[in-house]
Scaffold this motif. Structure first.
Motif, PDB file in Angstrom:
ATOM      1  N   GLU A  58       0.816  -1.211   0.000  1.00 22.25           N
ATOM      2  CA  GLU A  58       0.000   0.000   0.000  1.00 22.25           C
ATOM      3  C   GLU A  58       0.853   1.266   0.000  1.00 22.25           C
ATOM      4  OE1 GLU A  58      -2.130  -1.322   3.470  1.00 22.25           O
ATOM      5  OE2 GLU A  58      -3.987  -1.504   2.313  1.00 22.25           O
ATOM      6  N   ASP A  59       2.172   1.124   0.229  1.00 16.39           N
ATOM      7  CA  ASP A  59       3.066   2.278   0.100  1.00 16.39           C
ATOM      8  C   ASP A  59       3.094   2.799  -1.334  1.00 16.39           C
ATOM      9  OD1 ASP A  59       3.666   1.979   2.755  1.00 16.39           O
ATOM     10  OD2 ASP A  59       5.639   1.048   2.436  1.00 16.39           O
ATOM     11  N   LEU A  60       2.675   1.976  -2.292  1.00 14.52           N
ATOM     12  CA  LEU A  60       2.620   2.399  -3.692  1.00 14.52           C
ATOM     13  C   LEU A  60       1.418   3.286  -3.971  1.00 14.52           C
ATOM     14  CD1 LEU A  60       3.451  -1.034  -5.406  1.00 14.52           C
ATOM     15  CD2 LEU A  60       5.002   0.907  -5.098  1.00 14.52           C
ATOM     16  N   GLY A  61       0.497   3.384  -3.006  1.00 15.42           N
ATOM     17  CA  GLY A  61      -0.753   4.072  -3.231  1.00 15.42           C
ATOM     18  C   GLY A  61      -1.855   3.058  -3.484  1.00 15.42           C
ATOM     19  N   PRO A  62      -3.036   3.505  -3.889  1.00 16.97           N
ATOM     20  CA  PRO A  62      -4.111   2.565  -4.220  1.00 16.97           C
ATOM     21  C   PRO A  62      -3.761   1.744  -5.458  1.00 16.97           C
ATOM     22  CG  PRO A  62      -4.728   4.818  -4.792  1.00 16.97           C
ATOM     23  CD  PRO A  62      -3.444   4.914  -4.027  1.00 16.97           C
ATOM     24  N   PRO A  63      -4.469   0.634  -5.707  1.00 20.70           N
ATOM     25  CA  PRO A  63      -4.155  -0.217  -6.856  1.00 20.70           C
ATOM     26  C   PRO A  63      -4.134   0.520  -8.193  1.00 20.70           C
ATOM     27  CG  PRO A  63      -5.696  -1.340  -5.406  1.00 20.70           C
ATOM     28  CD  PRO A  63      -5.556   0.059  -4.877  1.00 20.70           C
ATOM     29  N   GLU A  64      -5.000   1.516  -8.357  1.00 21.46           N
ATOM     30  CA  GLU A  64      -5.048   2.248  -9.614  1.00 21.46           C
ATOM     31  C   GLU A  64      -3.750   3.031  -9.859  1.00 21.46           C
ATOM     32  OE1 GLU A  64      -8.924   1.254  -8.057  1.00 21.46           O
ATOM     33  OE2 GLU A  64      -7.282   2.444  -7.197  1.00 21.46           O
ATOM     34  N   VAL A  65      -3.195   3.588  -8.795  1.00 23.01           N
ATOM     35  CA  VAL A  65      -1.935   4.320  -8.928  1.00 23.01           C
ATOM     36  C   VAL A  65      -0.793   3.348  -9.193  1.00 23.01           C
ATOM     37  CG1 VAL A  65      -0.280   5.792  -7.722  1.00 23.01           C
ATOM     38  CG2 VAL A  65      -2.735   6.213  -7.471  1.00 23.01           C
ATOM     39  N   ALA A  66      -0.790   2.226  -8.495  1.00 17.23           N
ATOM     40  CA  ALA A  66       0.233   1.211  -8.723  1.00 17.23           C
ATOM     41  C   ALA A  66       0.169   0.687 -10.159  1.00 17.23           C
ATOM     42  CB  ALA A  66       0.062   0.061  -7.734  1.00 17.23           C
ATOM     43  N   ALA A  67      -1.040   0.566 -10.702  1.00 17.07           N
ATOM     44  CA  ALA A  67      -1.189   0.075 -12.080  1.00 17.07           C
ATOM     45  C   ALA A  67      -0.545   1.022 -13.083  1.00 17.07           C
ATOM     46  CB  ALA A  67      -2.671  -0.122 -12.402  1.00 17.07           C
ATOM     47  N   GLN A  68      -0.678   2.327 -12.847  1.00 15.16           N
ATOM     48  CA  GLN A  68      -0.041   3.292 -13.738  1.00 15.16           C
ATOM     49  C   GLN A  68       1.480   3.134 -13.719  1.00 15.16           C
ATOM     50  OE1 GLN A  68      -1.372   5.320 -15.876  1.00 15.16           O
ATOM     51  NE2 GLN A  68      -3.542   5.165 -15.324  1.00 15.16           N
ATOM     52  N   LYS A  69       2.041   2.866 -12.547  1.00 19.64           N
ATOM     53  CA  LYS A  69       3.486   2.662 -12.441  1.00 19.64           C
ATOM     54  C   LYS A  69       3.911   1.381 -13.153  1.00 19.64           C
ATOM     55  CE  LYS A  69       3.731   5.102  -8.011  1.00 19.64           C
ATOM     56  NZ  LYS A  69       4.035   4.988  -6.554  1.00 19.64           N
ATOM     57  N   VAL A  70       3.102   0.340 -13.003  1.00 15.91           N
ATOM     58  CA  VAL A  70       3.415  -0.926 -13.673  1.00 15.91           C
ATOM     59  C   VAL A  70       3.386  -0.745 -15.186  1.00 15.91           C
ATOM     60  CG1 VAL A  70       2.555  -3.263 -14.122  1.00 15.91           C
ATOM     61  CG2 VAL A  70       2.639  -2.397 -11.780  1.00 15.91           C
ATOM     62  N   LEU A  71       2.356  -0.092 -15.699  1.00 18.94           N
ATOM     63  CA  LEU A  71       2.243   0.117 -17.142  1.00 18.94           C
ATOM     64  C   LEU A  71       3.396   0.973 -17.663  1.00 18.94           C
ATOM     65  CD1 LEU A  71       0.747  -0.162 -19.802  1.00 18.94           C
ATOM     66  CD2 LEU A  71      -0.700   1.776 -19.128  1.00 18.94           C
ATOM     67  N   LYS A  72       3.750   2.015 -16.927  1.00 11.77           N
ATOM     68  CA  LYS A  72       4.865   2.871 -17.349  1.00 11.77           C
ATOM     69  C   LYS A  72       6.157   2.071 -17.440  1.00 11.77           C
ATOM     70  CE  LYS A  72       7.364   7.099 -16.120  1.00 11.77           C
ATOM     71  NZ  LYS A  72       7.469   8.219 -15.132  1.00 11.77           N
ATOM     72  N   GLN A  73       6.362   1.162 -16.495  1.00 11.57           N
ATOM     73  CA  GLN A  73       7.567   0.341 -16.512  1.00 11.57           C
ATOM     74  C   GLN A  73       7.582  -0.585 -17.722  1.00 11.57           C
ATOM     75  OE1 GLN A  73      10.230   0.559 -14.588  1.00 11.57           O
ATOM     76  NE2 GLN A  73      11.242  -1.148 -15.665  1.00 11.57           N
ATOM     77  N   TYR A  74       6.429  -1.189 -18.026  1.00  5.99           N
ATOM     78  CA  TYR A  74       6.347  -2.047 -19.212  1.00  5.99           C
ATOM     79  C   TYR A  74       6.681  -1.265 -20.483  1.00  5.99           C
ATOM     80  CZ  TYR A  74       4.209  -6.148 -16.977  1.00  5.99           C
ATOM     81  OH  TYR A  74       3.987  -7.270 -16.229  1.00  5.99           O
ATOM     82  N   LEU A  75       6.075  -0.104 -20.641  1.00  6.38           N
ATOM     83  CA  LEU A  75       6.286   0.686 -21.856  1.00  6.38           C
ATOM     84  C   LEU A  75       7.734   1.158 -21.972  1.00  6.38           C
ATOM     85  CD1 LEU A  75       2.982   2.793 -21.925  1.00  6.38           C
ATOM     86  CD2 LEU A  75       3.565   0.780 -23.296  1.00  6.38           C
ATOM     87  N   THR A  76       8.355   1.446 -20.833  1.00  7.97           N
ATOM     88  CA  THR A  76       9.765   1.833 -20.858  1.00  7.97           C
ATOM     89  C   THR A  76      10.630   0.674 -21.349  1.00  7.97           C
ATOM     90  OG1 THR A  76       9.450   3.396 -19.044  1.00  7.97           O
ATOM     91  CG2 THR A  76      11.698   2.634 -19.463  1.00  7.97           C
ATOM     92  N   GLU A  77      10.326  -0.517 -20.882  1.00  7.83           N
ATOM     93  CA  GLU A  77      11.109  -1.688 -21.289  1.00  7.83           C
ATOM     94  C   GLU A  77      10.903  -2.028 -22.760  1.00  7.83           C
ATOM     95  OE1 GLU A  77      10.016  -4.807 -18.643  1.00  7.83           O
ATOM     96  OE2 GLU A  77      10.788  -3.784 -16.863  1.00  7.83           O
ATOM     97  N   PHE A  78       9.730  -1.702 -23.301  1.00  8.35           N
ATOM     98  CA  PHE A  78       9.420  -2.058 -24.684  1.00  8.35           C
ATOM     99  C   PHE A  78       9.699  -0.931 -25.669  1.00  8.35           C
ATOM    100  CE2 PHE A  78       6.024  -4.931 -22.677  1.00  8.35           C
ATOM    101  CZ  PHE A  78       6.967  -5.923 -22.470  1.00  8.35           C
ATOM    102  N   MET A  79      10.366   0.116 -25.222  1.00 11.83           N
ATOM    103  CA  MET A  79      10.689   1.213 -26.141  1.00 11.83           C
ATOM    104  C   MET A  79      11.539   0.693 -27.293  1.00 11.83           C
ATOM    105  SD  MET A  79      11.448   4.488 -23.646  1.00 11.83           S
ATOM    106  CE  MET A  79      11.936   5.465 -25.066  1.00 11.83           C
TER     107      MET A  79
END
Length: 266
Positions: free
Chosen positions: A142-163
């Motif tokens: 929960e230090d990441l924030g609510p699940p919706e906020v954590a999801a944005q971080k997860v998606l950003k990480q995926y897109l960074t890796e797939f650049m």
């Protein structure tokens, strides 16, 4: 000669299919249940005994063998193919455990803490990422924030890796679901599902825009489970082509549910 036999049956001792699909998923708390179908009799006056069973999801039989058996032999001969189940991966040093399909193989040097891949569908895999112990001081997911906020971080990480540096490449992404659950170990886990599509031009060097027609390269589902222990963030990642995900959704969700983080010994 024909009168000496009570029934005739054609048995299919199926070899693993070319995609090695699991016949039955299991969870960490339940044993496998065989899903089977009964072979039809070949104009026999007696029904085929229930012991002649073939796994339901074995769709390719590469060897055909014929046997003529009487029904009373059923208790003496076993023809059912062993179920392809899950195996458990336990890392007591880093502190996590999960189930993975038995047919998948481990790949070394993939960059993740651990990496397993379907040997036939190479775009289908599972891995675990762990934050550095020297740079993270997490107390709960929960230090990441609510699940919706954590999801944005997860998606950003995926897109960074797939650049990609290729010309004409475009990615479309969408967060499908986010959720939070308390597992049987009392810890809170976040689950995130995203879809990412990759498009590329069939003629990226063309001068005129109308000559650069984008085409779909791949369409994948990414599933992440986030948990915290030992002041570190753990992420279980599942990747699957969308068409394969639709076929194996139950199995993949069982893998997600099986993920647990463990307290390590200092």
């Amino acid at each position: 000669m024909a009168s000496s036999f009570a029934a005739a049956a054609v048995l299919l001792p199926c070899l693993p299919s070319t995609r090695s699909r699991r016949t039955t998923p299991i969870s960490a708390s339940a044993s496998a249940k065989n899903e089977t179908r009964t072979l039809s009799s070949l104009n026999s006056p007696h029904p085929i005994p229930s012991c002649f069973l073939v796994p339901r999801r074995n769709v390719i039989a590469t060897v055909l063998s014929s046997f003529i058996l009487s029904p009373q032999w059923c208790h003496e001969v076993a023809f059912a193919q062993p179920s392809t189940l899950f195996r458990e991966h336990i890392d007591t040093f880093d502190g996590y455990t999960f189930l993975y399909p038995k047919s998948w193989i481990q790949v070394r040097g993939a960059g993740a803490d651990v990496f397993f891949r379907d040997p036939f569908v190479l775009d289908e895999n599972i891995s675990v990422e762990i934050s550095s112990p020297s740079s993270s001081r997490y107390k709960s997911v929960e230090d990441l924030g609510p699940p919706e906020v954590a999801a944005q971080k997860v998606l950003k990480q995926y897109l960074t890796e797939f650049m990609s540096t290729r010309l004409g490449v475009r990615r479309e992404s969408n967060i499908l679901t986010t959720s939070s659950r308390v597992a049987d170990d009392g810890r809170v886990y976040y689950q995130v599902e995203v879809n990412i599509k990759s498009y590329a031009s069939n003629n990226e060097l063309a001068v005129m825009p109308q000559d650069r027609i984008p085409r779909l390269e791949w369409n994948r589902r990414y599933l992440s489970v986030l948990g915290v222990e030992n002041k570190r963030l753990y992420e279980l990642r599942l990747q699957s082509p969308e068409n394969v995900f639709l076929e194996e959704e139950k199995d993949l969700r069982d893998v997600m549910e099986s993920f647990r983080v463990l307290k390590t010994v200092d």
